[in-house]
Design an enzyme around this catalytic site. Structure first.
Site, PDB file in Angstrom:
ATOM      1  N   ALA A 168       0.795  -1.238   0.000  1.00  0.00           N
ATOM      2  CA  ALA A 168       0.000   0.000   0.000  1.00  0.00           C
ATOM      3  C   ALA A 168       0.821   1.280   0.000  1.00  0.00           C
ATOM      4  CB  ALA A 168      -1.015   0.029   1.151  1.00  0.00           C
ATOM      5  N   ALA A 169       2.150   1.184  -0.185  1.00  0.00           N
ATOM      6  CA  ALA A 169       2.958   2.426  -0.227  1.00  0.00           C
ATOM      7  C   ALA A 169       2.444   3.357  -1.326  1.00  0.00           C
ATOM      8  CB  ALA A 169       4.427   2.094  -0.469  1.00  0.00           C
ATOM      9  N   GLY A 170       2.184   2.777  -2.499  1.00  0.00           N
ATOM     10  CA  GLY A 170       1.700   3.590  -3.620  1.00  0.00           C
ATOM     11  C   GLY A 170       0.322   4.181  -3.344  1.00  0.00           C
ATOM     12  N   ASP A 171      -0.513   3.432  -2.628  1.00  0.00           N
ATOM     13  CA  ASP A 171      -1.859   3.939  -2.301  1.00  0.00           C
ATOM     14  C   ASP A 171      -1.779   5.108  -1.322  1.00  0.00           C
ATOM     15  OD1 ASP A 171      -2.995   2.027  -3.915  1.00  0.00           O
ATOM     16  OD2 ASP A 171      -3.314   0.602  -2.281  1.00  0.00           O
TER      17      ASP A 171
HETATM   18  P1  ADP Z   1       3.989   0.896  -5.357  1.00  0.00           P
HETATM   19  O1  ADP Z   1       3.659   0.566  -3.949  1.00  0.00           O
HETATM   20  O2  ADP Z   1       2.812   1.345  -6.173  1.00  0.00           O
HETATM   21  O3  ADP Z   1       4.836  -0.135  -6.070  1.00  0.00           O
HETATM   22  P2  ADP Z   1       6.408   2.453  -4.878  1.00  0.00           P
HETATM   23  O4  ADP Z   1       7.093   1.194  -4.454  1.00  0.00           O
HETATM   24  O5  ADP Z   1       7.061   3.252  -5.955  1.00  0.00           O
HETATM   25  O6  ADP Z   1       4.896   2.222  -5.307  1.00  0.00           O
HETATM   26  O7  ADP Z   1       6.254   3.359  -3.566  1.00  0.00           O
HETATM   27  C1  ADP Z   1       5.472   4.528  -3.540  1.00  0.00           C
HETATM   28  C2  ADP Z   1       6.171   5.575  -2.696  1.00  0.00           C
HETATM   29  O8  ADP Z   1       6.375   5.038  -1.372  1.00  0.00           O
HETATM   30  C3  ADP Z   1       7.564   5.956  -3.187  1.00  0.00           C
HETATM   31  O9  ADP Z   1       7.491   6.989  -4.164  1.00  0.00           O
HETATM   32  C4  ADP Z   1       8.225   6.424  -1.896  1.00  0.00           C
HETATM   33  O10 ADP Z   1       7.839   7.748  -1.582  1.00  0.00           O
HETATM   34  C5  ADP Z   1       7.591   5.490  -0.839  1.00  0.00           C
HETATM   35  N1  ADP Z   1       8.439   4.328  -0.578  1.00  0.00           N
HETATM   36  C6  ADP Z   1       8.293   3.079  -1.067  1.00  0.00           C
HETATM   37  N2  ADP Z   1       9.270   2.261  -0.626  1.00  0.00           N
HETATM   38  C7  ADP Z   1      10.049   3.024   0.185  1.00  0.00           C
HETATM   39  C8  ADP Z   1      11.233   2.780   0.973  1.00  0.00           C
HETATM   40  N3  ADP Z   1      11.807   1.570   0.997  1.00  0.00           N
HETATM   41  N4  ADP Z   1      11.740   3.804   1.685  1.00  0.00           N
HETATM   42  C9  ADP Z   1      11.177   5.030   1.676  1.00  0.00           C
HETATM   43  N5  ADP Z   1      10.065   5.332   0.962  1.00  0.00           N
HETATM   44  C10 ADP Z   1       9.513   4.348   0.228  1.00  0.00           C
END
Ligand code: ADP
Length: 311
Positions: free
Chosen positions: A254-257
């Site tokens: 859910a980071a992207g969400d």
């Molecule tokens: P998704 O979950 O859609 O694959 P991402 O992996 O690109 O998307 O993550 C979305 C956002 O979450 C990133 O742009 C960043 O801001 C944050 N993020 C993700 N992983 C990390 C991490 N390991 N450390 C710090 N921020 C992170």
């Protein structure tokens, strides 16, 4: 960023019940693996983004389809507890809510099966009945976990009434919704950018090229999220990398969400794009340090404090 009276954010998208099994190793076909640890949480891209926007201080109306199963009252109550307007949720009798069966092993590898259930009951006709929600919103936020015909209708309504859209092209199950100027802010991750453009996205230069290629298809702003590297932004006024905050990730679900929901709040508040993306980076960095989808989503005060205290 000062908290201020702000426009409503309409989130239209999926809700899922997540059934999660943590295993020593994933089973082969026909095999049974025992000694798993089970948990049940709530997810779905639409729901996650609605919760993220609400916890970040957004005034959110969520339009989604739920089944008439035992999970529906809890999902509704959870949304209400987060301050989300729930009176436009469609409850479909005789259907199950969307659900995801998630198995992951000690190395964090996973197998996921999704049944869209009532998420696919959200039809273009239902969207027509919710046109006032889109019309009255300062921003429409959508993803790709509801029927493409419904998404296209919502984008048309938003265009007709001049409501800006934040479109998260995820997951890229097919390309039945063309990238276009109807998507004012397009947010994609590396895999989605590659699927939509055919271009590789493994270096900052490649990210810039892919973002430019997507922007050429119509969106005013393209935000390409790059996991621990942050997010590459392409827009008329600003193009460049907005670096992520350095954290030790525990669970990136859910980071992207979180990124999308929180970015919508900052944009509706009129925060300039680079600072809005930094705010979204901060919220999603917090979320990756916590387990689960909705349980990992931070409140506004935590995001502000994290941004203040983290270089
Ligand atoms: P998704 O979950 O859609 O694959 P991402 O992996 O690109 O998307 O993550 C979305 C956002 O979450 C990133 O742009 C960043 O801001 C944050 N993020 C993700 N992983 C990390 C991490 N390991 N450390 C710090 N921020 C992170």
């Amino acid at each position: 960023m000062a908290a201020q009276e702000q426009a409503r954010i309409a989130v239209i998208g999926s809700s899922n019940v997540d059934f999660i099994m943590q295993l020593e190793r994933l089973p082969d076909v026909g095999e049974t693996v025992t000694e798993g640890v089970f948990s049940q949480t709530f997810g779905g891209k639409g729901a996650n983004q609605a919760v993220a926007a609400a916890r970040a201080g957004g005034k959110v109306t969520f339009v989604t389809g739920l089944g008439d199963d035992v999970y529906t009252p809890t999902m509704r109550e959870n949304f209400r507890r987060d301050g989300i307007e729930t009176n436009r949720i469609l409850v479909q009798s005789g259907m199950a809510s969307g659900s995801a069966l998630i198995m992951f092993d000690r190395q964090g590898r996973n197998c996921i099966a999704v049944a869209p259930g009532a998420n696919y009951a959200l039809t273009p006709a239902h969207l027509d009945a919710c046109a006032d929600v889109i019309r009255g919103a300062g921003m429409l936020v959508m993803q790709m976990e509801i029927p493409s015909s419904t998404i296209r209708r919502a984008l048309e309504i938003a265009e007709e009434c001049g409501t800006p859209t934040l479109f998260n092209y995820a997951p890229v199950r097919d390309q039945s919704v063309p990238v276009s100027a109807q998507m004012h802010t397009l947010v994609v991750n590396e895999n989605e950018a590659t699927a939509l453009t055919g271009l590789p996205v493994s270096t900052p230069e490649e990210a810039a090229s892919a973002a430019r290629a997507l922007r050429a298809q119509g969106p005013r702003t393209v935000v390409l999220t790059l996991g621990s590297a942050g997010a590459y932004v392409a827009s008329a006024d600003f193009s460049g990398l907005v670096p992520a905050f350095v954290v030790t990730p525990v669970d990136t679900t859910a980071a992207g969400d979180v990124f999308c929901g929180v970015l919508a709040v900052a944009l509706v508040e009129g925060v300039p794009l680079p600072e809005a993306v930094r705010f979204a980076n901060a919220a999603s960095a917090i979320s990756v340090t916590r387990s689960g989808a909705q349980p990992s989503i931070p409140m506004r005060a935590a995001i502000d404090a994290f941004k203040r205290e983290t270089p």
